[in-house]
Design a protein around this motif. Structure first.
Motif, PDB file in Angstrom:
ATOM      1  N   ASP A  32       0.858  -1.193   0.000  1.00 63.83           N
ATOM      2  CA  ASP A  32       0.000   0.000   0.000  1.00 63.83           C
ATOM      3  C   ASP A  32       0.891   1.240   0.000  1.00 63.83           C
ATOM      4  O   ASP A  32       1.910   1.293   0.709  1.00 63.83           O
TER       5      ASP A  32
ATOM      6  N   HIS B  59      -4.340   6.975  -2.873  1.00 63.22           N
ATOM      7  CA  HIS B  59      -3.978   5.780  -2.105  1.00 63.22           C
ATOM      8  C   HIS B  59      -4.029   4.552  -3.007  1.00 63.22           C
ATOM      9  O   HIS B  59      -5.101   4.143  -3.453  1.00 63.22           O
TER      10      HIS B  59
ATOM     11  N   LYS C 104      -3.291   0.529  -3.582  1.00 59.51           N
ATOM     12  CA  LYS C 104      -3.252  -0.693  -2.769  1.00 59.51           C
ATOM     13  C   LYS C 104      -2.256  -1.698  -3.346  1.00 59.51           C
ATOM     14  O   LYS C 104      -1.993  -1.731  -4.551  1.00 59.51           O
TER      15      LYS C 104
END
Length: 417
Positions: free
Chosen positions: A312, A319, A321
């Motif tokens: 991550d 953001h 992953k």
């Protein structure tokens, strides 16, 4: 938003909701309308998530500095198992060093680097010049012909045959295998070829190159610096599995073919679109060494590279992953006005022409970049001695692909001095 269509039938990007934009659609590049899509992403969503595409969900990285961040960090952004958005079928997985991380990547790349070392290039330049002269002197004047076939493909395929020490009279097979490597809908969106046809062509490639491997593995390499001999005699590559050998073959074929081939065509096209720059070149042919990297920036022959996030992370506020596909769009970064002045203009005497992303950065930076530049430089030196103009007389035909920024046909007419 209300969708507005271009004349090509492709939506205007500013008429779409941001999350509906899918820059992996190969039709954008075939119709040459991708620039507007990337301009919107750079402005509004420089790290953009596409949840639904023919290639699955992926992140698009469209700004120069963000692309460099990803390209340089192989620990966080892995090249394995592949570097295109699409995935190979599970029963036909090609392995090669551009789709590997260190340390395995390093040994396999090092095995073949000598073929394009500075000393090797110095030996190759007279041969390249001789071939360029023969190709140009054999072109018809006063009639229309396809520049892609007669010049772009012919020059790069002759060079490939030399680098592989491949039978010269059968060199067009190398072009065919290069095209098939990046074809099929699953790989880059080209629906003119099925996956079955692609696999059959690449199995043929493997069969033919296995014969050459077996001929060379037991002979003293001596002064032989072709790719096959180098791989056959390197500890890092002499025990490759068949699909790994094939993977590295097609990597070297595509790398040595598509980049230069499409830059040769793209340079002629952009000079035609920018007659003031062509006038500048005629007045100052000494600008050719500066023009070459500008052609490569402007064309961006390989438009993206893909990575997989190994953890991550956050990139430019987004953001990401672990396991997400992260796609670096070099074709967009090369138009980033924050790093390149007047990025949409083709300018053959830029102050810093090497500020571009077309060769990548970090451990995967293009191994043959200097060879490609040398071929373009020599070609243009010889063109300018012979022709006042290479005139493009019809709109070129472009490849339907989100990976190779290809020109498949470009009718031209020569105007000798």
């Amino acid at each position: 938003m209300n969708e507005i269509l271009h004349t090509s039938g492709i939506p205007d990007p500013y008429s779409l909701d941001l999350d509906a934009i899918d820059v992996s659609d190969p039709r954008l590049f075939e119709a040459d309308v991708h620039g507007e899509y990337f301009a919107r992403l750079r402005e509004e969503a420089p790290v953009h998530y596409c949840a639904n595409s023919a290639f699955g969900p992926f992140w698009s990285v469209t700004k120069f500095d963000d692309i460099m961040t990803v390209d340089k960090d192989f620990q966080l952004y892995s090249s394995e198992p592949a570097i295109v958005i699409g995935d190979n079928p599970d029963d036909f997985v090609l392995e090669n060093f551009i789709g590997m991380d260190p340390p395995k990547h390093d040994g396999q790349r090092k095995a073949v680097e000598g073929a394009v070392s500075p000393s090797s290039l110095a030996k190759l330049e007279p041969l390249i010049r001789h071939r360029v002269q023969n190709i140009l002197d054999g072109l018809p004047t006063g009639e229309t012909f396809d520049w892609v076939d007669r010049v772009s493909i012919e020059l790069t395929t002759q060079m490939l045959a030399t680098l592989f020490d491949f039978p010269f009279e059968r060199r067009r097979k190398l072009t065919y295998w290069s095209d098939m490597t990046t074809a099929s809908p699953e790989v880059a969106g080209d629906d003119s070829v099925t996956q079955e046809e692609r696999q059959a062509a690449l199995n043929e490639c493997l069969d033919e190159f296995t014969v050459l491997w077996n001929e060379r593995v037991n002979r003293d390499p001596g002064e032989n610096f072709d790719f096959i001999t180098m791989m056959a005699h390197s500890d890092a590559t002499r025990n490759m599995k068949p699909m790994e050998y094939l993977g590295n073959l097609v990597l070297l074929i595509v790398g040595g073919n598509d980049t230069t081939r499409n830059s040769i065509s793209g340079g002629v096209l952009e000079l035609n679109k920018n007659p003031g720059e062509y006038d500048k070149l005629r007045a100052q042919p000494e600008l050719i060494p500066k023009m070459v990297p500008e052609i490569i920036r402007y064309q961006t022959p390989l438009m993206h590279m893909r990575r997989l996030a190994t953890a991550d992370t956050t990139l430019n506020g987004q953001h990401i992953k672990k396991g997400d596909k992260v796609v670096m769009w070099y074709v967009s970064g090369n138009r980033d006005g924050d790093r390149i002045e007047n990025p949409d203009d083709f300018i053959i005497d830029r102050a810093n022409p090497r500020t571009h992303l077309s060769f990548g950065f970090g451990i995967h930076r293009c191994m043959g970049n200097r060879l490609g530049e040398m071929q373009l430089r020599v070609l243009w030196e010889e063109i300018m001695q012979r022709f006042k103009m290479v005139e493009v007389v019809e709109e070129p035909t472009r490849l339907k692909s989100n990976f190779v920024h290809g020109i498949t046909r470009m009718p031209v007419r020569l105007h000798p001095h």
